[in-house]
Design a protein around this motif. Structure first.
Motif, mmCIF file in Angstrom:
data_model
loop_
_atom_site.group_PDB
_atom_site.id
_atom_site.type_symbol
_atom_site.label_atom_id
_atom_site.label_comp_id
_atom_site.label_asym_id
_atom_site.label_seq_id
_atom_site.Cartn_x
_atom_site.Cartn_y
_atom_site.Cartn_z
ATOM 1 N N HIS A 52 -5.479 -1.064 -1.897
ATOM 2 C CA HIS A 52 -5.630 -0.211 -0.712
ATOM 3 C C HIS A 52 -5.994 1.208 -1.136
ATOM 4 C CE1 HIS A 52 -3.122 -3.511 0.868
ATOM 5 N NE2 HIS A 52 -3.741 -3.268 2.012
ATOM 6 N N LYS A 82 3.611 -2.925 16.551
ATOM 7 C CA LYS A 82 2.773 -3.080 15.368
ATOM 8 C C LYS A 82 1.322 -3.183 15.792
ATOM 9 C CE LYS A 82 1.899 -6.545 11.785
ATOM 10 N NZ LYS A 82 1.047 -5.662 11.002
ATOM 11 N N SER A 126 -2.794 -3.579 14.831
ATOM 12 C CA SER A 126 -3.854 -3.960 13.912
ATOM 13 C C SER A 126 -5.125 -3.281 14.399
ATOM 14 C CB SER A 126 -4.059 -5.475 13.926
ATOM 15 O OG SER A 126 -2.932 -6.108 13.365
ATOM 16 N N ALA A 169 -10.149 -2.542 8.141
ATOM 17 C CA ALA A 169 -8.945 -3.272 8.584
ATOM 18 C C ALA A 169 -7.717 -2.481 8.188
ATOM 19 C CB ALA A 169 -8.902 -4.663 7.950
ATOM 20 N N SER A 170 -7.052 -1.910 9.178
ATOM 21 C CA SER A 170 -5.864 -1.110 8.888
ATOM 22 C C SER A 170 -4.762 -1.447 9.882
ATOM 23 C CB SER A 170 -6.185 0.378 8.984
ATOM 24 O OG SER A 170 -6.971 0.776 7.892
ATOM 25 N N GLY A 171 -3.605 -0.840 9.668
ATOM 26 C CA GLY A 171 -2.490 -1.102 10.571
ATOM 27 C C GLY A 171 -1.505 0.042 10.578
ATOM 28 N N VAL A 172 -0.673 0.043 11.611
ATOM 29 C CA VAL A 172 0.389 1.054 11.718
ATOM 30 C C VAL A 172 1.462 0.509 12.647
ATOM 31 C CG1 VAL A 172 -0.846 2.247 13.599
ATOM 32 C CG2 VAL A 172 0.908 3.472 12.313
ATOM 33 N N SER A 173 2.716 0.904 12.386
ATOM 34 C CA SER A 173 3.816 0.569 13.294
ATOM 35 C C SER A 173 4.281 1.852 13.950
ATOM 36 C CB SER A 173 4.987 -0.049 12.519
ATOM 37 O OG SER A 173 4.736 -1.404 12.310
ATOM 38 N N ARG A 219 5.945 -0.020 3.142
ATOM 39 C CA ARG A 219 5.549 -1.424 3.291
ATOM 40 C C ARG A 219 6.424 -2.372 2.475
ATOM 41 N NH1 ARG A 219 2.357 -3.346 6.951
ATOM 42 N NH2 ARG A 219 1.031 -4.551 5.556
ATOM 43 N N GLY A 263 0.229 5.040 9.310
ATOM 44 C CA GLY A 263 0.000 3.747 8.661
ATOM 45 C C GLY A 263 -1.030 3.859 7.565
ATOM 46 N N GLY A 264 -1.795 2.801 7.369
ATOM 47 C CA GLY A 264 -2.814 2.815 6.315
ATOM 48 C C GLY A 264 -3.549 1.499 6.274
ATOM 49 N N GLY A 265 -4.276 1.278 5.181
ATOM 50 C CA GLY A 265 -5.009 0.020 5.031
ATOM 51 C C GLY A 265 -6.369 0.232 4.434
ATOM 52 N N HIS A 266 -7.338 -0.515 4.943
ATOM 53 C CA HIS A 266 -8.710 -0.489 4.418
ATOM 54 C C HIS A 266 -9.650 0.123 5.453
ATOM 55 C CE1 HIS A 266 -7.235 -3.174 1.355
ATOM 56 N NE2 HIS A 266 -6.777 -3.972 2.303
ATOM 57 N N SER A 277 0.785 -1.236 0.000
ATOM 58 C CA SER A 277 0.000 0.000 0.000
ATOM 59 C C SER A 277 0.815 1.284 0.000
ATOM 60 C CB SER A 277 -0.949 0.005 1.200
ATOM 61 O OG SER A 277 -0.217 -0.183 2.390
ATOM 62 N N ASP A 278 2.062 1.230 0.461
ATOM 63 C CA ASP A 278 2.947 2.395 0.302
ATOM 64 C C ASP A 278 4.388 1.908 0.319
ATOM 65 O OD1 ASP A 278 3.968 2.422 3.053
ATOM 66 O OD2 ASP A 278 2.003 3.201 3.618
ATOM 67 N N ARG A 285 -9.285 -2.639 13.698
ATOM 68 C CA ARG A 285 -10.440 -3.192 13.003
ATOM 69 C C ARG A 285 -11.692 -2.428 13.410
ATOM 70 N NH1 ARG A 285 -6.633 -5.216 11.005
ATOM 71 N NH2 ARG A 285 -6.243 -7.415 10.532
HETATM 72 P P1 5GP Z 1 -2.950 -6.160 9.680
HETATM 73 O O1 5GP Z 1 -3.561 -5.531 10.867
HETATM 74 O O2 5GP Z 1 -3.654 -7.434 9.319
HETATM 75 O O3 5GP Z 1 -1.469 -6.295 9.767
HETATM 76 O O4 5GP Z 1 -3.189 -5.160 8.470
HETATM 77 C C1 5GP Z 1 -4.470 -4.761 8.077
HETATM 78 C C2 5GP Z 1 -4.384 -3.985 6.789
HETATM 79 O O5 5GP Z 1 -3.663 -2.764 7.010
HETATM 80 C C3 5GP Z 1 -3.638 -4.714 5.672
HETATM 81 O O6 5GP Z 1 -4.290 -4.433 4.462
HETATM 82 C C4 5GP Z 1 -2.265 -4.107 5.702
HETATM 83 O O7 5GP Z 1 -1.695 -4.107 4.415
HETATM 84 C C5 5GP Z 1 -2.507 -2.695 6.211
HETATM 85 N N1 5GP Z 1 -1.408 -2.253 7.075
HETATM 86 C C6 5GP Z 1 -0.956 -2.862 8.196
HETATM 87 N N2 5GP Z 1 0.062 -2.191 8.763
HETATM 88 C C7 5GP Z 1 0.277 -1.107 7.972
HETATM 89 C C8 5GP Z 1 1.216 -0.016 8.021
HETATM 90 O O8 5GP Z 1 2.066 0.088 8.905
HETATM 91 N N3 5GP Z 1 1.126 0.897 7.006
HETATM 92 C C9 5GP Z 1 0.201 0.795 6.004
HETATM 93 N N4 5GP Z 1 0.174 1.742 5.052
HETATM 94 N N5 5GP Z 1 -0.688 -0.211 5.934
HETATM 95 C C10 5GP Z 1 -0.659 -1.152 6.890
#
Ligand code: 5GP
Ligand code: MN
Length: 322
Positions: free
Chosen positions: A113, A271, A273, A297-301, A93, A291-294, A89-90, A275
């Protein structure tokens, strides 16, 4: 620019003799399935293909055809005509695969995404697609390659995992339409779905216990918060990948509208998750935090301690609920 562009991708691929296909960090079924499906299709076209990922393929996906062929960028120092990122998605990643840009003459990507900024020379992005693997049917057609039984196994894996086994609200008519094509190749769906959805490793089950043990409800139960420490992973003999779907348990309580899972990961970052249930969204929250995602369902570190960063993310999610 944010449109599905199978013809543009096919043109970029036709011009290349050697292709580096890249998956995102902490790879999931969609990015691995997409990369391996493209690998098979490109090999059928006579291209030289190498699949790359910073992290290893999760054990539960190791059965996929070609899964053992993944390399970290430092393990293969060849140059390529094209870098093709799938489900990434970026650029962040890409993790260490970003380094491949220097050795690839051109870049392209296929992704679903909505937060994707379109970082490649040729972009095929459809934020409404249920999975990158769903989009690949059109891309294979544009390439004129056959949908083989092995490619079908890869695509099924991505579509089924990203749709929560055809239950999340991203599940749409196209997902089933593609599935109809996949079934015609003789897809062993019962065997695959047992493997992907009804069987868990001992490590996953033990880690589930830790995650549930950490579960806290906020805002009258509308937000579920779970945390996993490095010690939790060590106690269970578990890897980060074993926590990948645990956040969903937080959402399964009656009345819960958002859930988060924070885990201490090997790179020292936390990290998260995120939802949400309809009509709530978490992609904007994740994006604001870097971060980013849908939508659901998204995520960030994040840098910092598990406790502090969890409070930051939880506070943003509470704002999102109000
Ligand atoms: P998950 O929580 O299962 O790791 O990620 C959920 C969704 O968010 C996935 O589509 C994943 O690609 C996106 N995602 C997770 N972590 C990150 C992040 O740090 N940055 C971005 N841009 N997308 C993320
Ligand atoms: Mn995906």
């Amino acid at each position: 620019m944010k449109t599905r562009n199978p013809e543009g991708i096919a043109e970029a691929i036709r011009k290349a003799e050697t292709v580096a296909v890249c998956s995102h960090i902490y790879p999931d079924g969609d990015t691995v399935g997409s990369a391996l499906a493209m690998r098979l299709a490109l090999q059928a076209m006579g291209k030289k293909v190498q699949v790359f990922c910073q992290h290893k393929v999760p054990d539960n996906l190791a059965f996929l055809p070609g899964a053992a062929e993944f390399r970290r960028p430092e393990e293969n120092t060849d140059s390529f005509d094209l870098l093709l990122a799938v489900d990434v998605s970026d650029e962040g990643r890409l993790g260490s695969c970003i380094e491949l840009k220097k050795r690839c003459a051109h870049t392209a990507q296929i992704d679903h995404h909505g937060t994707n900024p379109g970082y490649a020379e040729v972009n095929s992005i459809d934020g409404a697609a249920s999975a990158t693997c769903t989009m690949l049917r059109d891309h294979l057609k544009a390439l004129g390659t056959e949908l083989t039984a092995d490619i079908a196994v890869c695509l099924y894996t991505g579509i089924s995992t990203d749709t929560g086994n055809f239950s999340f609200d991203c599940t749409d008519a196209e997902a089933f339409d593609v599935m109809s094509d996949l079934m015609k190749t003789g897809l062993p769906i019962a065997q695959l779905s047992l493997r992907l959805f009804r069987e868990r490793s001992k490590e996953q089950i033990l880690l589930l216990g830790k995650a549930i043990g950490s579960l806290e409800f906020r805002a009258d139960g509308r937000l579920a918060v779970m945390k996993l420490t490095k010690k939790d992973f060590e106690d269970c003999g578990a890897l980060s990948e074993h926590a990948d779907t645990l956040v969903n348990y937080g959402l399964e309580t009656t009345g819960t509208q958002m859930a988060l899972l924070g885990r201490e990961s090997d790179d020292g970052k936390i990290k998260f998750s995120l939802r949400a249930r309809e009509p709530y969204c978490v992609d904007g929250i994740a994006k604001r935090l870097g971060g980013g995602g849908h939508a659901r369902a998204s995520g960030v570190s994040m840098e910092g301690s598990l406790g502090e960063t969890t409070e930051t993310v939880a506070a943003e999610m509470l704002k999102g609920l109000n």
